[in-house]
Enzyme design. Structure first.
Site, PDB file in Angstrom:
ATOM      1  N   TYR A  57       0.848  -1.192   0.000  1.00  0.00           N
ATOM      2  CA  TYR A  57       0.000   0.000   0.000  1.00  0.00           C
ATOM      3  C   TYR A  57       0.883   1.242   0.000  1.00  0.00           C
ATOM      4  CZ  TYR A  57      -3.802  -3.171   1.509  1.00  0.00           C
ATOM      5  OH  TYR A  57      -4.719  -4.195   1.623  1.00  0.00           O
ATOM      6  N   SER A 150      -4.131 -14.050   2.591  1.00  0.00           N
ATOM      7  CA  SER A 150      -5.124 -13.181   1.969  1.00  0.00           C
ATOM      8  C   SER A 150      -5.329 -13.616   0.526  1.00  0.00           C
ATOM      9  CB  SER A 150      -4.617 -11.730   2.037  1.00  0.00           C
ATOM     10  OG  SER A 150      -5.509 -10.833   1.420  1.00  0.00           O
ATOM     11  N   ASN A 151      -6.567 -13.571   0.072  1.00  0.00           N
ATOM     12  CA  ASN A 151      -6.891 -13.940  -1.316  1.00  0.00           C
ATOM     13  C   ASN A 151      -6.576 -15.397  -1.638  1.00  0.00           C
ATOM     14  OD1 ASN A 151      -7.724 -11.207  -2.352  1.00  0.00           O
ATOM     15  ND2 ASN A 151      -5.626 -10.727  -1.719  1.00  0.00           N
ATOM     16  N   GLN A 170      -7.967 -13.586   4.576  1.00  0.00           N
ATOM     17  CA  GLN A 170      -8.553 -12.290   4.233  1.00  0.00           C
ATOM     18  C   GLN A 170      -9.046 -12.319   2.781  1.00  0.00           C
ATOM     19  OE1 GLN A 170      -7.110  -7.675   3.850  1.00  0.00           O
ATOM     20  NE2 GLN A 170      -6.306  -8.846   5.577  1.00  0.00           N
ATOM     21  N   TYR A 198     -12.301  -8.197   3.479  1.00  0.00           N
ATOM     22  CA  TYR A 198     -11.997  -6.870   2.938  1.00  0.00           C
ATOM     23  C   TYR A 198     -13.070  -6.466   1.938  1.00  0.00           C
ATOM     24  CZ  TYR A 198      -9.556  -8.609  -1.397  1.00  0.00           C
ATOM     25  OH  TYR A 198      -9.211  -9.188  -2.604  1.00  0.00           O
ATOM     26  N   PRO A 200     -15.842  -4.971   2.769  1.00  0.00           N
ATOM     27  CA  PRO A 200     -17.121  -5.434   3.317  1.00  0.00           C
ATOM     28  C   PRO A 200     -18.281  -4.526   2.921  1.00  0.00           C
ATOM     29  CG  PRO A 200     -15.888  -4.298   5.012  1.00  0.00           C
ATOM     30  CD  PRO A 200     -14.969  -4.420   3.830  1.00  0.00           C
ATOM     31  N   LEU A 201     -17.952  -3.334   2.411  1.00  0.00           N
ATOM     32  CA  LEU A 201     -18.983  -2.432   1.895  1.00  0.00           C
ATOM     33  C   LEU A 201     -18.941  -2.382   0.368  1.00  0.00           C
ATOM     34  CD1 LEU A 201     -18.653   0.486   4.481  1.00  0.00           C
ATOM     35  CD2 LEU A 201     -20.329  -1.379   4.449  1.00  0.00           C
ATOM     36  N   LYS A 209     -24.184   5.567  -1.447  1.00  0.00           N
ATOM     37  CA  LYS A 209     -23.769   6.920  -1.855  1.00  0.00           C
ATOM     38  C   LYS A 209     -23.357   7.023  -3.327  1.00  0.00           C
ATOM     39  CE  LYS A 209     -22.339   8.038   2.840  1.00  0.00           C
ATOM     40  NZ  LYS A 209     -21.211   8.223   3.779  1.00  0.00           N
TER      41      LYS A 209
END
Length: 319
Positions: A57, A150-151, A170, A198, A200-201, A209
């Site tokens: 990141y 993860s993944n 994850q 990850y 989650p939205l 929005k």
């Protein structure tokens, strides 16, 4: 916020985690360091003590921002970071961990994760036994407290588990993106492995929005997200319309409802990102939303308006 045990480890995590991909700036637009620092701090003050980051990141920038936000309360928080797919050889793992320790200004990492399976993005294939050997050494040395992936698919997770204890996986997981429920979730339940979801939205889609006709700026990774495209996006709008009355009944936002549903799933915890302090505070409040079994089932059915029409690809983006 009451904590949960991470897998079978001694690490305790909050069911809502703070995600910090955006703090690295790379693949995001309009991110300011000052906002990221304040947002991470606000998450902590609202009760979210588990922070998820990764070396990739922003090439360590996110880890450095996390440290800037939380170094003075290090003993009260849990750091989860990841080694990228180009650093999975034995010595590379050791060196990557040292860089992350330095970036995070700490002498231990609570959860150290393999970010992507070996060979992803055309990287060299490294035997999982070699990578796990390095992670096991780091754990013995006390530099990491728990190992995660993860993944990883169910089969990849099972293979990695042959060479050491894996306490978490994850994957992308949300009300709209649910491939893991077929085989990964049952495996995690059976083996007491925590799921750290990850997106989650669904990268903000579940906040409501992003109305019909939304266009993203160049450089925003959501422009390539399958859920924001064509019929998937239209079905998502239909599902959101059905979710709004349930959220209103709980005096909650759509985002809080989606997070509350997710952390009510078996072994599941939610990594929620935020750009601004109020978003982090709002995410934390999702842990207080108490859904009845009937409501969980109703939300589940609404989510399938979107998820049942997707293919089996585990990758959320058209990269």
């Amino acid at each position: 916020m009451s904590k949960r045990t991470l897998g079978k480890s001694a690490v305790q995590i909050t069911p809502i985690l703070m995600g910090t991909w955006q703090a690295g700036k790379k693949m995001w637009v309009g991110i300011e360091d000052a906002d990221s620092i304040q947002t991470i701090r606000a998450a902590f003050e609202a009760g979210i003590t588990t922070i998820d980051t990764a070396e990739v990141y922003g090439d360590g920038h996110s880890e450095q921002i996390v440290a800037e936000a939380l170094a003075d309360v290090r003993e009260q928080v849990e750091y989860a970071t990841k080694v990228f797919v180009n650093h999975l050889k034995y010595q590379q793992v050791i060196e990557a961990c040292e860089r992350s320790l330095k970036n995070l200004k700490t002498d231990y990492i609570d959860l150290y994760q393999i970010h992507w399976p070996s060979g992803s993005f055309n990287n060299e294939i490294v035997p999982i036994e070699e990578t796990m050997s390095a992670l096991n050494l780091l754990k013995e040395q006390g530099k990491i407290r728990a190992i995660g992936v993860s993944n990883f698919s169910r089969d990849q997770l099972a293979e990695a588990s042959q060479y050491g204890r894996i306490d978490s996986v994850q994957p992308p997981y949300s009300l709209f993106w649910r491939q893991i429920e077929k085989d990964l979730t049952p495996y995690c339940v059976e083996n007491q492995i925590s799921i750290l979801a990850y997106s989650p939205l669904a990268q903000g889609l579940l906040t409501g929005k992003f109305p019909r006709g939304t266009k993203f700026e160049q450089g925003d990774n959501r422009a390539d997200n399958k859920l924001f495209q064509g019929e998937n996006f239209e079905r998502a709008q239909q599902a959101l319309d059905k979710l709004r009355p349930i959220a209103e009944k709980h005096n909650a936002s759509l985002a809080q409802l989606a997070l509350a549903w997710l952390i009510a799933q078996p072994q599941a915890n939610a990594i929620a990102g935020a750009r601004y302090p109020q978003q982090a505070k709002d995410n934390a409040l999702a842990a207080q939303v108490q859904l009845s079994p009937a409501e969980i089932a109703e939300i589940d059915a609404i989510g399938r308006i979107v998820s049942d029409r997707l293919d089996d690809s585990p990758v959320m983006w058209n990269w």
